[in-house]
Design an enzyme around this catalytic site. Sequence first.
Site, PDB file in Angstrom:
ATOM      1  CB  SER A  15      83.741  70.347  25.757  1.00 34.16           C
ATOM      2  OG  SER A  15      82.581  69.748  26.325  1.00 34.16           O
ATOM      3  CE  LYS A  16      79.686  75.076  21.141  1.00 35.60           C
ATOM      4  NZ  LYS A  16      81.148  75.076  21.023  1.00 35.60           N
ATOM      5  CE  LYS A  66      82.776  59.332  24.170  1.00 33.40           C
ATOM      6  NZ  LYS A  66      81.719  59.492  23.163  1.00 33.40           N
ATOM      7  CG  ASN A  87      78.682  58.923  27.550  1.00 33.61           C
ATOM      8  OD1 ASN A  87      78.148  58.204  28.388  1.00 33.61           O
ATOM      9  ND2 ASN A  87      78.004  59.789  26.831  1.00 33.61           N
ATOM     10  N   GLY A 130      84.383  54.484  17.713  1.00 33.16           N
ATOM     11  CA  GLY A 130      83.756  54.524  19.030  1.00 33.16           C
ATOM     12  C   GLY A 130      82.310  54.995  18.994  1.00 33.16           C
ATOM     13  CG  ASN A 151      84.499  51.615   8.892  1.00 35.54           C
ATOM     14  OD1 ASN A 151      84.279  52.827   8.979  1.00 35.54           O
ATOM     15  ND2 ASN A 151      85.602  51.066   9.363  1.00 35.54           N
ATOM     16  NE  ARG A 152      89.019  55.383   6.008  1.00 35.30           N
ATOM     17  CZ  ARG A 152      89.570  56.454   6.549  1.00 35.30           C
ATOM     18  NH1 ARG A 152      89.689  57.565   5.849  1.00 35.30           N
ATOM     19  NH2 ARG A 152      90.003  56.444   7.798  1.00 35.30           N
ATOM     20  CB  THR A 153      88.815  49.680   7.663  1.00 31.94           C
ATOM     21  OG1 THR A 153      89.534  50.905   7.473  1.00 31.94           O
ATOM     22  CG2 THR A 153      89.781  48.527   7.788  1.00 31.94           C
ATOM     23  CG  MET A 215      76.561  60.617  15.019  1.00 36.59           C
ATOM     24  SD  MET A 215      77.446  59.417  16.013  1.00 36.59           S
ATOM     25  CE  MET A 215      76.364  58.022  15.853  1.00 36.59           C
TER      26      MET A 215
HETATM   27  P1  NDP Z   1      86.764  57.224  15.607  1.00 36.83           P
HETATM   28  O1  NDP Z   1      88.081  57.863  15.334  1.00 36.83           O
HETATM   29  O2  NDP Z   1      86.633  56.199  16.664  1.00 36.83           O
HETATM   30  O3  NDP Z   1      86.226  56.533  14.246  1.00 36.83           O
HETATM   31  C1  NDP Z   1      86.303  57.209  13.028  1.00 36.83           C
HETATM   32  C2  NDP Z   1      85.501  56.475  11.962  1.00 36.83           C
HETATM   33  O4  NDP Z   1      85.414  57.326  10.820  1.00 36.83           O
HETATM   34  C3  NDP Z   1      86.142  55.170  11.473  1.00 36.83           C
HETATM   35  O5  NDP Z   1      85.104  54.269  11.151  1.00 36.83           O
HETATM   36  C4  NDP Z   1      86.888  55.633  10.201  1.00 36.83           C
HETATM   37  O6  NDP Z   1      87.044  54.604   9.241  1.00 36.83           O
HETATM   38  C5  NDP Z   1      85.934  56.654   9.666  1.00 36.83           C
HETATM   39  N1  NDP Z   1      86.522  57.673   8.791  1.00 36.83           N
HETATM   40  C6  NDP Z   1      87.399  58.649   9.137  1.00 36.83           C
HETATM   41  N2  NDP Z   1      87.662  59.440   8.078  1.00 36.83           N
HETATM   42  C7  NDP Z   1      86.940  58.951   7.038  1.00 36.83           C
HETATM   43  C8  NDP Z   1      86.774  59.336   5.669  1.00 36.83           C
HETATM   44  N3  NDP Z   1      87.425  60.385   5.137  1.00 36.83           N
HETATM   45  N4  NDP Z   1      85.935  58.619   4.889  1.00 36.83           N
HETATM   46  C9  NDP Z   1      85.271  57.573   5.402  1.00 36.83           C
HETATM   47  N5  NDP Z   1      85.384  57.144   6.682  1.00 36.83           N
HETATM   48  C10 NDP Z   1      86.206  57.834   7.496  1.00 36.83           C
HETATM   49  O7  NDP Z   1      85.754  58.460  15.841  1.00 36.83           O
HETATM   50  P2  NDP Z   1      84.407  58.432  16.720  1.00 36.83           P
HETATM   51  O8  NDP Z   1      83.676  57.217  16.345  1.00 36.83           O
HETATM   52  O9  NDP Z   1      84.712  58.703  18.141  1.00 36.83           O
HETATM   53  O10 NDP Z   1      83.635  59.765  16.193  1.00 36.83           O
HETATM   54  C11 NDP Z   1      83.006  59.801  14.916  1.00 36.83           C
HETATM   55  C12 NDP Z   1      82.219  61.091  14.751  1.00 36.83           C
HETATM   56  O11 NDP Z   1      81.101  61.133  15.627  1.00 36.83           O
HETATM   57  C13 NDP Z   1      83.024  62.361  15.049  1.00 36.83           C
HETATM   58  O12 NDP Z   1      82.717  63.305  14.022  1.00 36.83           O
HETATM   59  C14 NDP Z   1      82.486  62.837  16.383  1.00 36.83           C
HETATM   60  O13 NDP Z   1      82.583  64.242  16.498  1.00 36.83           O
HETATM   61  C15 NDP Z   1      81.030  62.382  16.293  1.00 36.83           C
HETATM   62  N6  NDP Z   1      80.379  62.189  17.611  1.00 36.83           N
HETATM   63  C16 NDP Z   1      79.293  62.976  17.926  1.00 36.83           C
HETATM   64  C17 NDP Z   1      78.639  62.820  19.129  1.00 36.83           C
HETATM   65  C18 NDP Z   1      77.468  63.695  19.456  1.00 36.83           C
HETATM   66  O14 NDP Z   1      77.013  63.690  20.602  1.00 36.83           O
HETATM   67  N7  NDP Z   1      76.919  64.417  18.503  1.00 36.83           N
HETATM   68  C19 NDP Z   1      79.074  61.811  20.122  1.00 36.83           C
HETATM   69  C20 NDP Z   1      80.193  61.009  19.684  1.00 36.83           C
HETATM   70  C21 NDP Z   1      80.816  61.227  18.479  1.00 36.83           C
HETATM   71  P3  NDP Z   1      88.287  53.549   9.317  1.00 36.83           P
HETATM   72  O15 NDP Z   1      87.865  52.513  10.315  1.00 36.83           O
HETATM   73  O16 NDP Z   1      88.395  53.031   7.933  1.00 36.83           O
HETATM   74  O17 NDP Z   1      89.492  54.342   9.777  1.00 36.83           O
END
Ligand code: NDP
Length: 272
Positions: A15-16, A66, A87, A130, A151-153, A215
């Site tokens: 964490s930063k 969260k 958060n 999330g 979304n993938r799903t 993100m």
């Molecule tokens: P979650 O685990 O809640 O959700 C993951 C999502 O990514 C789902 O929609 C999932 O799809 C999809 N996914 C995962 N792998 C793949 C793939 N190979 N191809 C396509 N879709 C994929 O994660 P979060 O929502 O918490 O976080 C998402 C990203 O956002 C992370 O990289 C996190 O680091 C970043 N983030 C950055 C922040 C910032 O301040 N910069 C703040 C919060 C998050 P499915 O539903 O089909 O499984």
Amino acid sequence: MLDSYAVVGNPISHSKSPLIHAAFAQQTNQSMQYTALLAPMDGFQAIVENFRREGGRGLNITVPFKMEAYRLSTHLTERAEIAQAVNTIKFEDNEILGDNTDGAGLVRDIIENLGIAIEGKRILLLGAGGAARGVIFPLLQKKPSQLVIANRTPQKAQTLQESFNSHGNMDSGNFMRFAGEKFDIIINATSASLYDELPSLPSDIFTQAILAYDMMYSREPTRFLKLAQHQGTQQIADGIGMLVEQAAESFYLWRGIKPNTKPVITMIKSLI
Ligand code: NDP
């Protein structure tokens, strides 16, 4: 004794947030300390209660807690209530105020730091986890012409669309459903970049885009950002600006002072 704050997550060593809040505190002359706390997967509530008992003033909450923080809060800001995720926690007498600053951080980064208006733009939001949930309402508040969730799903994207439909013009589906369509802003809120993967996107999705936003952040542009650049997207950005801006919103909630984010974004970029 210094006012005490912390970020709680699992994992947490990457964490930063401690660096960001230390920089904010120094810049604004606040007497406070900010640490990182690792919570066991089944021990989030105990960590929060202990921190509060020891006089802690507020917490940031990161993956995967969260939703648990949302349930633990005794009252919520509107944006946290709508996101159903927290958060940022502020301890107030006997209350626990829960807020969600992720979406405000993203919106501020796009509008203020990158100089791109959201109003009237067609936005494609990739992912339905999330992070996506937390940014939908703040994005819709800026009045895009449409917000599409892919979304993938696809069922998860549809569920999100149904929960936010009343706040703006929305659509949803799987990635290929939007092949051949044009978007102004494309935001990657999937976790694919964490694993150096790329969502299976339509081949020409970026050609008309003015901004591709991932993100995730890393030293090198992610595969998502490289593809966007290759297809001619005008501007690309990673999630460092969002990270610092969401922290600034938390800092404001706790201390009532808005820090200057620009030098802190530059500092964090130099450390990645
Ligand atoms: P979650 O685990 O809640 O959700 C993951 C999502 O990514 C789902 O929609 C999932 O799809 C999809 N996914 C995962 N792998 C793949 C793939 N190979 N191809 C396509 N879709 C994929 O994660 P979060 O929502 O918490 O976080 C998402 C990203 O956002 C992370 O990289 C996190 O680091 C970043 N983030 C950055 C922040 C910032 O301040 N910069 C703040 C919060 C998050 P499915 O539903 O089909 O499984």
